[in-house]
Scaffold this active site. Structure first.
Site, PDB file in Angstrom:
ATOM      1  N   THR A   1       0.841  -1.192   0.000  1.00 43.80           N
ATOM      2  CA  THR A   1       0.000   0.000   0.000  1.00 43.80           C
ATOM      3  C   THR A   1       0.876   1.241   0.000  1.00 43.80           C
ATOM      4  O   THR A   1       1.852   1.321   0.742  1.00 43.80           O
ATOM      5  CB  THR A   1      -0.941   0.033   1.218  1.00 43.80           C
ATOM      6  OG1 THR A   1      -1.825  -1.091   1.155  1.00 43.80           O
ATOM      7  CG2 THR A   1      -1.779   1.306   1.240  1.00 43.80           C
TER       8      THR A   1
ATOM      9  N   PHE B   1       1.229   5.178   0.761  1.00 50.01           N
ATOM     10  CA  PHE B   1       0.686   6.244   1.584  1.00 50.01           C
ATOM     11  C   PHE B   1       1.333   7.568   1.208  1.00 50.01           C
ATOM     12  O   PHE B   1       2.519   7.601   0.830  1.00 50.01           O
ATOM     13  CB  PHE B   1       0.960   5.984   3.073  1.00 50.01           C
ATOM     14  CG  PHE B   1       0.175   4.841   3.665  1.00 50.01           C
ATOM     15  CD1 PHE B   1      -0.979   5.083   4.395  1.00 50.01           C
ATOM     16  CD2 PHE B   1       0.598   3.527   3.513  1.00 50.01           C
ATOM     17  CE1 PHE B   1      -1.693   4.034   4.969  1.00 50.01           C
ATOM     18  CE2 PHE B   1      -0.112   2.483   4.071  1.00 50.01           C
ATOM     19  CZ  PHE B   1      -1.265   2.738   4.798  1.00 50.01           C
TER      20      PHE B   1
END
Length: 301
Positions: free
Chosen positions: A186, A188
């Protein structure tokens, strides 16, 4: 879910040493905060909007927001939120999503008959769950599921969450790295109230810079094609281009883009000037160093 505290002693402009994230303590956003800003206090918030407001109001210095996952694509609503947040991207960090099966103290792997987690995370462990005959229970989020399992004290129910969540809520790690795709990652973005366009190295000392922006093309034939031409002719690498509707109107489309380089680079400057000619709006969201994991992923390809 903790709400962002009011902190009249820390108005915008006064450093608090906090970085806000969405979720319960132990969420992957919390892990991103510890990885990218280990010297700061991580502040949990109920929603992405609360996370932005915590930074905007001065309750926190920074906000940590997920924008995309290598398996499931972009995070819903974030691209709408970024331009309207009033904040600026100053950094990025990539978190490898390692998933653990967590159980209450005394529980064994063979005791677990059902596992709770956010629906997205449940979908990332299908093979493991099928192999062990474990049914699924949908929870509000990953760390929140770990908290609920800890509070219930049922040895037959496990949680799928980060090892950090297990540490925080006193759960045992019955199995680690059970995700179907070991490269599940992921991305960010770290947001701040003020922009930082200075050239600066990432954690690995590399000086590659990224520029993120949103734009709307003018209502003329082949406007997007012409707008993108400046990046090709100037040799500027565009790593991301996504479109989304604005205000629910099909004819109003906004584009989000990431490019390699700094706005002061001659090639980037020329490309952006050409883009402006074909756009009705262009907003720079941030200029920041590329995370070291970007280069690692490029090498693997």
């Amino acid at each position: 879910m903790p709400q962002p505290p009011t902190d009249p002693a820390s108005p915008a402009g006064t450093l608090t040493g906090r970085i806000a994230f969405q979720g319960e303590p132990g969420a992957y956003g919390h892990e991103a905060c510890r990885q990218a800003r280990p010297d700061m206090e991580a502040l949990p918030c109920a929603t992405f909007e609360d996370t932005v407001e915590a930074c905007r109001s001065g309750v926190a210095d920074l906000a940590m927001l997920p924008v995309e996952n290598s398996t499931y694509g972009r995070v819903a609503d974030i691209h709408h939120l970024l331009p309207e947040s009033g904040l600026h991207i100053i950094d990025e960090t990539f978190v490898r999503v390692h998933i653990s099966l967590l159980g209450v103290p005394g529980a064994r792997m063979e005791d677990i008959t059902e596992a709770m987690s956010h629906t997205v995370l449940l979908g990332q462990c299908r093979n493991f769950l099928r192999q062990h005959g474990i049914s699924t229970v949908t929870g509000a989020d990953t760390a929140g599921s770990a908290l609920m399992v800890a509070q219930a004290g049922d040895k037959h129910r496990g949680a799928l969450a980060s090892p950090l969540a297990g540490e925080i809520y006193g759960l045992n790690r019955l199995a680690d790295r059970i995700e179907d795709r070991q490269n599940n990652t992921t991305r960010f973005l770290i947001m701040a109230r003020e922009p930082d366009h200075s050239r600066r190295p990432n954690r690995a000392g590399d000086g590659t810079m990224l520029t993120s922006f949103v734009f709307r093309v003018r209502n003329i034939p082949a406007a997007l094609y012409k707008a993108m031409g400046g990046f090709a002719t100037n040799g500027v690498n565009m790593t991301k281009l996504e479109s989304y509707m604005v205000d629910g109107v099909f004819t109003a489309t906004q584009f989000y883009a990431d490019i390699e380089g700094h706005p002061e680079d001659p090639a980037v400057m020329r490309a952006l000037d050409e883009l402006r000619y074909f756009t009705s709006a262009l907003t720079i969201l941030g200029v920041y160093p590329a995370d070291p994991l970007r280069a690692e992923q490029s090498v693997r390809r």
